[in-house]
Design an enzyme around this catalytic site. Sequence first.
Site, PDB file in Angstrom:
ATOM      1  N   LYS A 193       0.803  -1.051  -0.071  1.00 46.82           N
ATOM      2  CA  LYS A 193       0.021   0.106  -0.035  1.00 46.82           C
ATOM      3  C   LYS A 193       0.883   1.180  -0.014  1.00 46.82           C
ATOM      4  CE  LYS A 193      -3.670  -2.190   2.365  1.00 46.82           C
ATOM      5  NZ  LYS A 193      -4.689  -2.194   3.585  1.00 46.82           N
ATOM      6  N   TYR A 242     -12.117  -2.511  -3.231  1.00 48.73           N
ATOM      7  CA  TYR A 242     -12.690  -2.512  -1.775  1.00 48.73           C
ATOM      8  C   TYR A 242     -13.992  -2.272  -1.792  1.00 48.73           C
ATOM      9  CZ  TYR A 242      -8.050  -2.230   0.413  1.00 48.73           C
ATOM     10  OH  TYR A 242      -6.652  -2.450   0.847  1.00 48.73           O
ATOM     11  N   PHE A 287     -15.020   3.168   7.868  1.00 48.20           N
ATOM     12  CA  PHE A 287     -13.529   3.680   7.353  1.00 48.20           C
ATOM     13  C   PHE A 287     -13.224   3.654   5.805  1.00 48.20           C
ATOM     14  CE2 PHE A 287     -13.801  -1.067   7.864  1.00 48.20           C
ATOM     15  CZ  PHE A 287     -13.608  -1.548   6.535  1.00 48.20           C
ATOM     16  N   ARG A 299      -1.437 -14.429   3.830  1.00 44.66           N
ATOM     17  CA  ARG A 299      -2.196 -13.786   4.891  1.00 44.66           C
ATOM     18  C   ARG A 299      -1.705 -14.248   6.168  1.00 44.66           C
ATOM     19  NH1 ARG A 299      -6.856 -10.349   3.989  1.00 44.66           N
ATOM     20  NH2 ARG A 299      -7.838 -11.298   5.941  1.00 44.66           N
ATOM     21  N   THR A 349      -5.411  -7.606  10.507  1.00 41.37           N
ATOM     22  CA  THR A 349      -5.531  -6.484   9.924  1.00 41.37           C
ATOM     23  C   THR A 349      -4.847  -5.264  10.495  1.00 41.37           C
ATOM     24  OG1 THR A 349      -7.484  -7.481   9.060  1.00 41.37           O
ATOM     25  CG2 THR A 349      -7.425  -5.046   9.001  1.00 41.37           C
ATOM     26  N   ASN A 394      -1.576  -0.279   7.197  1.00 39.52           N
ATOM     27  CA  ASN A 394      -1.212  -1.652   7.500  1.00 39.52           C
ATOM     28  C   ASN A 394      -0.085  -2.229   6.476  1.00 39.52           C
ATOM     29  OD1 ASN A 394      -3.018  -2.239   5.806  1.00 39.52           O
ATOM     30  ND2 ASN A 394      -4.329  -3.243   7.147  1.00 39.52           N
ATOM     31  N   HIS A 438      -2.165  -5.544   1.336  1.00 45.17           N
ATOM     32  CA  HIS A 438      -3.137  -6.243   1.158  1.00 45.17           C
ATOM     33  C   HIS A 438      -3.027  -7.847   0.566  1.00 45.17           C
ATOM     34  CE1 HIS A 438      -7.233  -7.128  -0.499  1.00 45.17           C
ATOM     35  NE2 HIS A 438      -6.649  -7.598  -1.277  1.00 45.17           N
ATOM     36  N   GLU A 440      -9.619 -10.232  -7.767  1.00 44.88           N
ATOM     37  CA  GLU A 440      -8.546  -9.228  -7.647  1.00 44.88           C
ATOM     38  C   GLU A 440      -7.456  -9.225  -8.444  1.00 44.88           C
ATOM     39  OE1 GLU A 440      -7.685  -9.412  -3.280  1.00 44.88           O
ATOM     40  OE2 GLU A 440      -9.621  -8.950  -2.481  1.00 44.88           O
TER      41      GLU A 440
HETATM   42  P1  IDP Z   1      -7.746  -7.014   5.431  1.00 42.55           P
HETATM   43  O1  IDP Z   1      -6.712  -6.068   4.841  1.00 42.55           O
HETATM   44  O2  IDP Z   1      -6.762  -7.708   6.588  1.00 42.55           O
HETATM   45  O3  IDP Z   1      -8.222  -8.109   4.828  1.00 42.55           O
HETATM   46  P2  IDP Z   1     -10.230  -5.809   5.676  1.00 42.55           P
HETATM   47  O4  IDP Z   1     -11.027  -6.025   6.823  1.00 42.55           O
HETATM   48  O5  IDP Z   1     -10.688  -6.482   4.449  1.00 42.55           O
HETATM   49  O6  IDP Z   1      -8.540  -6.041   6.301  1.00 42.55           O
HETATM   50  O7  IDP Z   1     -10.215  -4.218   5.523  1.00 42.55           O
HETATM   51  C1  IDP Z   1      -9.314  -3.562   4.444  1.00 42.55           C
HETATM   52  C2  IDP Z   1      -8.539  -2.683   4.916  1.00 42.55           C
HETATM   53  O8  IDP Z   1      -9.319  -1.623   5.474  1.00 42.55           O
HETATM   54  C3  IDP Z   1      -7.785  -2.881   5.949  1.00 42.55           C
HETATM   55  O9  IDP Z   1      -6.480  -3.635   5.471  1.00 42.55           O
HETATM   56  C4  IDP Z   1      -7.179  -1.488   6.571  1.00 42.55           C
HETATM   57  O10 IDP Z   1      -6.295  -0.869   5.716  1.00 42.55           O
HETATM   58  C5  IDP Z   1      -8.833  -0.962   6.454  1.00 42.55           C
HETATM   59  N1  IDP Z   1      -9.532  -0.849   7.715  1.00 42.55           N
HETATM   60  C6  IDP Z   1     -10.012  -2.025   8.142  1.00 42.55           C
HETATM   61  N2  IDP Z   1     -10.948  -1.514   9.239  1.00 42.55           N
HETATM   62  C7  IDP Z   1     -10.305  -0.232   9.280  1.00 42.55           C
HETATM   63  C8  IDP Z   1     -10.803   0.586  10.413  1.00 42.55           C
HETATM   64  O11 IDP Z   1     -11.352   0.164  11.424  1.00 42.55           O
HETATM   65  N3  IDP Z   1     -10.050   1.780  10.623  1.00 42.55           N
HETATM   66  C9  IDP Z   1      -9.104   2.138   9.582  1.00 42.55           C
HETATM   67  N4  IDP Z   1      -9.058   1.384   8.510  1.00 42.55           N
HETATM   68  C10 IDP Z   1      -9.502   0.291   8.393  1.00 42.55           C
HETATM   69 MG    MG Z   2      -9.760  -7.813   3.130  1.00 44.36          MG
END
Ligand code: IDP
Ligand code: MG
Length: 156
Positions: free
Chosen positions: A11, A51, A59, A87, A93, A114, A117, A128
């Site tokens: 990212k 997304y 978010f 993963r 996450t 984070n 992805h 994807e």
């Molecule tokens: P993942 O990336 O581990 O699959 P997902 O739940 O699919 O997690 O969420 C997608 C992305 O959205 C996350 O990687 C993170 O960057 C962002 N995200 C998810 N939840 C939050 C939140 O509560 N606050 C801010 N960003 C979030």
């Molecule tokens: Mg995800």
Amino acid sequence: MAIETTLILIKPDGVQRGVCGDIIGRFERKGMQIAGMKLMHVTPELAERHYGEHKGRPFYDGLVKFITASPIVAMAIRGPRAVSVCRTLMGKTFGHEAEPGTIRGDFSCSKGFNLVHGSDSAESAVRELGIFFGDGEILDYETCNAGWVYNEEDLG
Ligand code: IDP
Ligand code: MG
């Protein structure tokens, strides 16, 4: 379990912080093969396709703003059980919850920033990869991995 190919994105925070090499190295050292890779901007349209499942969540707008703010590195990563292996390498996450030793656990203390992805299922990976890579951009080629990193048992 056949060889899988999954979508990994570094990212914008990973590109901006100059840790692409560290992150790519984690996947390489695990024994995963890079089958596709490019530096690219994510348009708002592409962000929405990728997304879309999160649309309406609190978010979502911040996530689209983040992912479109600066270039990303898109990778097609291949190997046995690549979806779950990648993963696991990424960690939970939220960076502040991710285990040390994982990419997020070692590089992130943030919910949104984070770094990576990774597709969450074989079906998501197919969808994807189709968003980020066009015809001919994911390559088939032999590496020594097939003989020295995994064997028939790992593919069974
Ligand atoms: P993942 O990336 O581990 O699959 P997902 O739940 O699919 O997690 O969420 C997608 C992305 O959205 C996350 O990687 C993170 O960057 C962002 N995200 C998810 N939840 C939050 C939140 O509560 N606050 C801010 N960003 C979030
Ligand atoms: Mg995800």
